[in-house]
Design an enzyme around this catalytic site. Structure first.
Site, PDB file in Angstrom:
ATOM      1  N   ALA A   1       0.800  -1.389  -0.041  1.00 48.24           N
ATOM      2  CA  ALA A   1      -0.127  -0.029  -0.055  1.00 48.24           C
ATOM      3  C   ALA A   1       0.964   1.345  -0.049  1.00 48.24           C
ATOM      4  O   ALA A   1       0.558   2.257  -0.989  1.00 48.24           O
ATOM      5  CB  ALA A   1      -0.988  -0.127   1.150  1.00 48.24           C
TER       6      ALA A   1
ATOM      7  N   ASP B   1      -3.796  -2.849   3.782  1.00 52.18           N
ATOM      8  CA  ASP B   1      -4.084  -2.036   2.703  1.00 52.18           C
ATOM      9  C   ASP B   1      -5.163  -0.865   2.647  1.00 52.18           C
ATOM     10  O   ASP B   1      -4.981   0.083   2.090  1.00 52.18           O
ATOM     11  CB  ASP B   1      -4.381  -2.773   1.509  1.00 52.18           C
ATOM     12  CG  ASP B   1      -3.325  -3.716   0.991  1.00 52.18           C
ATOM     13  OD1 ASP B   1      -3.023  -4.547   1.646  1.00 52.18           O
ATOM     14  OD2 ASP B   1      -2.648  -3.268  -0.007  1.00 52.18           O
TER      15      ASP B   1
ATOM     16  N   LYS C   1      -3.599  -8.520   2.691  1.00 55.63           N
ATOM     17  CA  LYS C   1      -3.568  -9.655   1.393  1.00 55.63           C
ATOM     18  C   LYS C   1      -4.600 -11.013   2.107  1.00 55.63           C
ATOM     19  O   LYS C   1      -4.661 -11.330   3.007  1.00 55.63           O
ATOM     20  CB  LYS C   1      -2.118 -10.137   1.407  1.00 55.63           C
ATOM     21  CG  LYS C   1      -1.835 -11.125   0.475  1.00 55.63           C
ATOM     22  CD  LYS C   1      -2.230 -10.953  -0.941  1.00 55.63           C
ATOM     23  CE  LYS C   1      -1.885  -9.657  -1.443  1.00 55.63           C
ATOM     24  NZ  LYS C   1      -2.401  -9.513  -2.662  1.00 55.63           N
TER      25      LYS C   1
HETATM   26  O1  MRU Z   1      -0.977  -7.310  -3.528  1.00 56.31           O
HETATM   27  P1  MRU Z   1       0.052  -6.660  -2.992  1.00 56.31           P
HETATM   28  O2  MRU Z   1       1.263  -7.381  -2.780  1.00 56.31           O
HETATM   29  O3  MRU Z   1       0.307  -5.223  -3.022  1.00 56.31           O
HETATM   30  O4  MRU Z   1      -0.545  -6.748  -1.091  1.00 56.31           O
HETATM   31  C1  MRU Z   1       0.317  -6.241  -0.312  1.00 56.31           C
HETATM   32  C2  MRU Z   1      -0.301  -6.429   1.051  1.00 56.31           C
HETATM   33  O5  MRU Z   1      -1.506  -6.824   1.302  1.00 56.31           O
HETATM   34  C3  MRU Z   1       0.505  -5.753   2.341  1.00 56.31           C
HETATM   35  O6  MRU Z   1       0.379  -6.689   3.250  1.00 56.31           O
HETATM   36  C4  MRU Z   1      -0.178  -4.197   2.534  1.00 56.31           C
HETATM   37  O7  MRU Z   1      -0.269  -3.599   1.269  1.00 56.31           O
HETATM   38  C5  MRU Z   1       0.758  -3.821   3.600  1.00 56.31           C
HETATM   39  S1  MRU Z   1       2.206  -3.061   2.886  1.00 56.31           S
HETATM   40  C6  MRU Z   1       3.166  -2.363   4.138  1.00 56.31           C
END
Ligand code: MRU
Length: 347
Positions: A50, A239, A250
Site C-alpha cells: 500500500a 491496505d 492480503k
Molecule cells: O497485492 P500486494 O502485494 O500489493 O498486497 C500487499 C499487502 O497486502 C501488504 O500486506 C499491505 O499492502 C501492507 S504493505 C506495508
C-alpha cells in the site's frame, strides 16, 4: 543498518523502481518514463504494497505532468485530471494510492497560478517528499511497536509489509526490524502467501538480507504451528483500515487472525495513518480487488490446475476489528474500541 535496496525513487526526471515480479531470482531496476508503463508496473505488482503504491501514484502524476500541454490552464488541469483517473484505476484496495493522488491534487490546486515549469517542479518535490516521509514514518511505526515484542517471541507474518511494500524499512516488518535492532532475540515465520508468493519471494528475501532469522512455511501450516505452541505473536500490514479498525490486507490475513484468536495469540496490524480511511465506517465498504484467475491456476507461468477449470482470485480480505489486538501507527498504538482510538490519532 542501511536498507539493502531502494524500492522506488525519482531519478533525473523519471521513476526507478525495483521490479518485484523478478525477486528473489533477479534484482533488476525498471526505469520508467511513461505513465502507461507505471500503470502496468502497478497492475502487475512490479511495485506493490500500500505505501509503495501511494509513492508510485504520486511520482506517476509528477511524471505525466512533465508532458502536459504548454497551452492554457484548462488544458493543464485536464491533463492532471486524466493522469489521476488513469492511475486511480490501477488497483482499488490500497487507500494510499487515493490518499497520494488527493495530496498531489491539493498541491496542484494551490499552485494553479504558477507557470507550467514551476508546477512541474512543485509536483516532483511533493512526490519526492511523500517518498522520504514514508520511510521516516515506517521507522516511527517500528519504534512505536517494538516493545510489543520480547526475547523469545516467534512471530508469524503474512504477505510482505516490509521495505519493499513501502519507501523503505516497512510497517509490520519495520516493527520486527526495530525489535531486532533493539537486541531482542526474535524469530519470524513467513507465510508463503499464494497466489503471488510475496511471503516466500519478498518477505523471506528481505529478512535474510537484514539477518533476521526467518523460516518459510506454506499458508496451510500456520494453524498447526499455533496449535503446537510455536508461534507467540502475529503481525501484518494493511491496505486499508476502516474507521472502526476493520482491516483489509492480503487474502489469507483473515484466516491467520481467526487462528490467532483461537490460540489466544496477539494479532497486530502495523500501518501509517495514510492507510486509515476514516471515510469508511466499517470494512464492509472496502473495495476488494479481484485479479486474473491465471494467478491461481498457474505458478510462474506453469499450469498447476486442469485446463479450463474455474478459479477465483480474490486479492484481499477484511479482518474484523475484534480479532485485532492493536493497530501500530507512527502516532502510537491504537487499541479497542478502535472507533475512538483511531480518531484520536488524527488530532
Ligand atoms: O497485492 P500486494 O502485494 O500489493 O498486497 C500487499 C499487502 O497486502 C501488504 O500486506 C499491505 O499492502 C501492507 S504493505 C506495508
Amino acid at each position: 543498518m542501511q536498507d539493502p535496496f531502494r524500492t522506488i525513487e525519482w531519478k533525473d526526471n523519471h521513476i526507478r523502481l525495483l521490479d518485484q515480479t523478478l525477486l528473489p531470482r533477479e534484482e533488476r531496476y525498471l526505469d520508467i518514463y511513461e505513465v502507461d508503463e507505471l500503470c502496468s508496473a502497478i497492475k502487475k505488482l512490479a511495485v506493490r504494497g500500500a505505501p509503495a503504491i501511494g509513492v508510485a501514484a504520486a511520482m506517476g502524476v509528477a511524471l505525466g505532468m512533465l508532458k502536459a500541454p504548454r497551452s492554457d490552464f484548462g488544458a493543464i488541469a485536464d491533463c492532471f485530471r486524466a493522469l489521476s483517473s488513469q492511475i486511480a484505476a490501477t488497483r482499488p484496495t490500497a487507500v494510499n494510492l487515493f490518499w497520494a493522488l488527493d495530496r498531489m491534487k491539493s498541491v496542484f490546486d494551490a499552485n494553479i497560478d504558477k507557470d507550467l515549469n514551476q508546477i512541474q517542479t512543485i509536483l516532483i518535490q511533493e512526490a519526492v517528499s511523500i517518498e522520504s516521509e514514508d520511510r521516516r514514518l515506517c521507522v516511527r511505526i517500528g519504534l512505536a511497536g517494538r516493545d510489543l515484542f520480547q526475547d523469545g517471541d516467534v512471530i508469524l507474518t503474512h504477505c510482505n509489509a516490509g521495505g519493499l511494500a513501502t519507501a523503505g524499512y516497512g510497517t509490520a516488518l519495520g516493527v520486527v526490524r526495530a525489535a531486532f535492532e533493539a537486541g531482542r532475540n526474535i524469530r519470524v515465520f513467513a507465510d508463503e502467501t499464494r497466489p503471488l508468493n510475496q511471503g516466500s519471494r519478498i518477505t523471506a528475501w528481505e529478512l535474510m538480507k537484514l539477518g533476521i532469522p526467518v523460516t518459510l512455511i506454506t499458508d496451510n501450516t500456520a494453524g498447526a504451528l499455533m496449535q503446537a505452541g510455536e508461534i507467540t505473536k502475529a503481525i501484518v500490514g494493511a491496505d486499508r483500515i476502516a474507521a472502526n479498525g476493520d482491516t483489509a490486507n492480503k487474502i489469507g490475513t483473515y484466516s491467520v487472525a481467526v487462528l490467532a484468536h483461537r490460540h489466544e495469540i496477539p494479532f497486530y496490524v502495523a500501518a501509517p495513518l495514510s492507510t486509515i480511511d476514516m471515510k469508511l465506517a466499517s470494512g464492509k465498504s472496502i473495495p476488494i480487488e479481484e485479479r486474473d484467475p491465471m494467478e491461481v491456476t498457474h505458478i510462474f507461468g506453469v499450469s498447476v490446475a486442469p485446463r479450463g477449470v474455474s478459479a477465483r482470485n480474490i486479492a484481499f480480505d477484511v479482518t474484523p476489528n475484534e480479532l485485532i489486538a492493536g493497530i501500530i501507527t507512527e502516532m502510537g498504538v491504537a487499541r479497542k474500541p478502535f472507533e475512538n482510538s483511531l480518531r484520536a490519532l488524527f488530532v
